[in-house]
Design an enzyme around this catalytic site. Structure first.
Site, PDB file in Angstrom:
ATOM      1  N   CYS A 208       0.895  -1.250  -0.011  1.00  0.00           N
ATOM      2  CA  CYS A 208      -0.014   0.090  -0.127  1.00  0.00           C
ATOM      3  C   CYS A 208       0.756   1.462  -0.091  1.00  0.00           C
ATOM      4  O   CYS A 208       0.916   2.224  -1.051  1.00  0.00           O
ATOM      5  CB  CYS A 208      -0.873   0.015   1.075  1.00  0.00           C
ATOM      6  SG  CYS A 208      -2.098  -1.304   1.053  1.00  0.00           S
TER       7      CYS A 208
HETATM    8  N1  NAD Z   1      -3.094  -6.092   1.885  1.00  0.00           N
HETATM    9  C1  NAD Z   1      -3.338  -4.971   2.478  1.00  0.00           C
HETATM   10  O1  NAD Z   1      -2.943  -4.651   3.856  1.00  0.00           O
HETATM   11  C2  NAD Z   1      -4.397  -3.743   2.001  1.00  0.00           C
HETATM   12  C3  NAD Z   1      -4.985  -3.048   2.730  1.00  0.00           C
HETATM   13  C4  NAD Z   1      -5.778  -2.063   2.293  1.00  0.00           C
HETATM   14  C5  NAD Z   1      -6.032  -2.053   0.765  1.00  0.00           C
HETATM   15  N2  NAD Z   1      -5.569  -3.032   0.088  1.00  0.00           N
HETATM   16  C6  NAD Z   1      -5.854  -3.149  -1.623  1.00  0.00           C
HETATM   17  O2  NAD Z   1      -6.686  -4.055  -1.756  1.00  0.00           O
HETATM   18  C7  NAD Z   1      -6.604  -4.651  -2.983  1.00  0.00           C
HETATM   19  C8  NAD Z   1      -6.285  -6.309  -2.808  1.00  0.00           C
HETATM   20  O3  NAD Z   1      -5.062  -6.309  -2.241  1.00  0.00           O
HETATM   21  P1  NAD Z   1      -4.471  -7.623  -1.378  1.00  0.00           P
HETATM   22  O4  NAD Z   1      -3.455  -7.316  -0.597  1.00  0.00           O
HETATM   23  O5  NAD Z   1      -5.719  -8.159  -1.124  1.00  0.00           O
HETATM   24  O6  NAD Z   1      -4.029  -8.615  -2.686  1.00  0.00           O
HETATM   25  P2  NAD Z   1      -3.373  -9.863  -2.527  1.00  0.00           P
HETATM   26  O7  NAD Z   1      -2.473 -10.082  -3.713  1.00  0.00           O
HETATM   27  O8  NAD Z   1      -3.154 -10.310  -1.427  1.00  0.00           O
HETATM   28  O9  NAD Z   1      -4.735 -10.840  -3.247  1.00  0.00           O
HETATM   29  C9  NAD Z   1      -5.160 -10.633  -4.505  1.00  0.00           C
HETATM   30  C10 NAD Z   1      -5.893 -12.038  -4.883  1.00  0.00           C
HETATM   31  O10 NAD Z   1      -6.589 -11.789  -6.091  1.00  0.00           O
HETATM   32  C11 NAD Z   1      -6.257 -12.892  -7.113  1.00  0.00           C
HETATM   33  N3  NAD Z   1      -6.616 -12.682  -8.413  1.00  0.00           N
HETATM   34  C12 NAD Z   1      -5.699 -11.916  -9.443  1.00  0.00           C
HETATM   35  N4  NAD Z   1      -6.391 -11.834 -10.269  1.00  0.00           N
HETATM   36  C13 NAD Z   1      -7.496 -12.264 -10.235  1.00  0.00           C
HETATM   37  C14 NAD Z   1      -8.869 -12.319 -11.001  1.00  0.00           C
HETATM   38  N5  NAD Z   1      -8.793 -12.017 -12.191  1.00  0.00           N
HETATM   39  N6  NAD Z   1      -9.873 -13.037 -10.408  1.00  0.00           N
HETATM   40  C15 NAD Z   1      -9.780 -13.595  -9.282  1.00  0.00           C
HETATM   41  N7  NAD Z   1      -8.876 -13.521  -8.383  1.00  0.00           N
HETATM   42  C16 NAD Z   1      -7.877 -12.991  -8.834  1.00  0.00           C
HETATM   43  C17 NAD Z   1      -4.958 -13.509  -6.549  1.00  0.00           C
HETATM   44  O11 NAD Z   1      -4.584 -14.689  -7.091  1.00  0.00           O
HETATM   45  C18 NAD Z   1      -4.612 -13.071  -5.115  1.00  0.00           C
HETATM   46  O12 NAD Z   1      -5.274 -14.394  -4.364  1.00  0.00           O
HETATM   47  C19 NAD Z   1      -5.344  -3.801  -3.533  1.00  0.00           C
HETATM   48  O13 NAD Z   1      -5.961  -2.843  -4.409  1.00  0.00           O
HETATM   49  C20 NAD Z   1      -4.709  -3.423  -2.357  1.00  0.00           C
HETATM   50  O14 NAD Z   1      -4.056  -2.180  -2.676  1.00  0.00           O
HETATM   51  C21 NAD Z   1      -4.652  -4.023   0.544  1.00  0.00           C
END
Ligand code: NAD
Length: 420
Positions: free
Chosen positions: A261
């Protein structure tokens, strides 16, 4: 809601979200392209630290929580929440390719009456200008036939006090009815919901939160560099300033920004601002200061070896203690430890690492070694996992460079401990 909820993307955001909705009594389906993750989830095995396998397993067995790779299953759902990655391109521009592709798949299955909510962090305008037109390729109209909103994700992995359930959910819909539908859904599982007038306000509120952190971390990182020249203990200064009960907020310096992030999201706004002929100078400056920290920390290790052991970086054995981007989790995305390992290796050091949460770093060809501080010329504390006995470490190591103030009072004034 009878058809239940689908969450697209089962990662750090999606899995805890699924847990919260399932525990509130919703029928939850995770849609995930990674087959191995889908199989693990369906066996009740969690790969996200904040969701213990025990809790996940119970939800799978008793509450029907499950995962699939099949987008067709979205048709039956009342609500579709999107929690997909929104990275930067190599040129540090927003890369919405994953989101666009998924929105296209959702559009093919969209039906009247569904609620779609984007939770991924992104620039203001994404929900309206990017997601909406793709979903409307279905022939259905947002605000008329289906509801569309943005609800930023604020999860803080590893934080046991503030969780997906008790952190207020901001929601902003394309129309007031969209906001209301999204607020109703989140209100059924999350303690407090804060509606705003548009998706753009919700999108920007999330970026502001992350920019606020990035700028304040840069401020104390700059101060740490000045303190090093002035031979003042920055940690003592910060602790003293933090006794003020108003008008001050405690941020800590460190080896640089990490995670998905804070190093990434601010640049989504920088990019969007350019379209308006506007330059986000605070963001750029904070990025510059924070990105310099691994270099500054390498020079600190070099000085410590020079003065403490009359050695150079070249040929010295350095143990990097902690490689996750923050304490008590195993996430190494954008971790400053990776940058520091590369810099130390470039300078000719023989680098090993120990991290109880990260058994392997395949891209560096390294595995976590046993913690034997005496075997190294220098131990650099890069991530302060709480399971490490830092007093023992100081006793056993020849030289410690503490980039996190993990050694606390024991480290201050100790000739073999060099603090950031
Ligand atoms: N990790 C954090 O602490 C956090 C906090 C706040 C906001 N965010 C935001 O939330 C969003 C998601 O982040 P995250 O950390 O959960 O990501 P992540 O990489 O942990 O998880 C994303 C998941 O989506 C899957 N994926 C990829 N393409 C796909 C598709 N086409 N269809 C279905 N699944 C698919 C991946 O395999 C993965 O398991 C991002 O925008 C991030 O910036 C993350």
């Amino acid at each position: 809601m009878n058809g239940g909820i689908a969450i697209v993307g089962a990662g750090y955001v999606g899995v805890p979200l699924a847990q919260v909705f399932a525990e509130a009594g919703h029928d939850v389906l995770l849609v995930e392209t990674n087959r191995e993750r889908v199989e693990q989830l369906n066996r009740g095995e969690s790969y996200i630290e904040d969701v213990p396998s025990e809790a996940l397993g119970r939800l799978v067995r008793e509450h029907g929580l499950r995962a699939t790779t099949d987008y067709d299953e979205l048709r039956d759902r009342d609500a579709i929440l999107i929690a997909l990655p929104t990275p930067l391109s190599p040129q540090r521009e927003p890369d919405l390719s994953i989101l666009r592709a998924a929105a296209g798949e959702i559009a093919k299955r969209l039906r009247a009456g569904q609620l779609v909510v984007l939770q991924s962090t992104t620039y203001p305008g994404t929900t309206r200008d990017c997601v909406l037109p793709i979903l409307e390729q279905s022939g259905l109209q947002a605000g008329e036939d289906f509801h569309l909103a943005f609800a930023p994700e604020r999860v803080d992995p590893g934080n046991r006090d503030w969780t997906t359930k008790n952190v207020t959910k901001v929601v902003g819909g394309i129309t007031p009815a969209c906001t209301e539908a999204a607020a109703k859904l989140y209100g059924s599982a999350i303690d407090t919901v804060h509606p705003v007038s548009s998706p753009e306000a919700a999108e920007l509120s999330k970026l502001l939160e992350n920019i606020f952190r990035s700028v304040n971390i840069a401020l104390v990182n700059e101060l740490a560099q000045l303190c090093e020249r002035m031979e003042i203990d920055v940690w003592e200064v910060l602790a003293a300033a933090a006794t003020k009960p108003f008008g001050f907020m405690h941020f800590e310096p460190g080896p640089g920004l990490g995670g998905h992030c804070i190093p990434v999201d601010p640049f989504y706004l920088t990019w969007k601002a350019r379209e308006f002929g506007f330059y986000t100078e605070f963001i750029e400056l904070a990025g510059k200061v924070n990105e310099n920290m691994p270099y500054f920390c390498r020079s600190l290790i070099s000085q410590a070896l020079n003065h403490g052991k009359e050695r150079s970086l070249k040929g010295s054995k350095v143990l990097v203690l902690g490689v996750a981007y923050k304490a008590d989790i195993g996430d190494v995305r954008e971790s400053p430890a990776l940058k520091l390992i590369g810099l130390l290796r470039n300078a000719g050091s023989e680098v090993s690492y120990h991290d109880p949460y990260v058994p392997e770093l395949p891209e560096h060809g390294l595995s976590s070694v046993a913690l034997d501080p005496a075997a190294y010329d220098c131990v650099a504390i890069v991530t302060a996992h709480s399971s490490i006995d830092y007093d023992r470490l100081v006793d056993e190591a020849a030289l410690v460079v503490d980039l996190r103030n993990a050694t606390g009072r024991n480290g201050s004034g100790n000739a073999k401990v060099w603090k950031l």
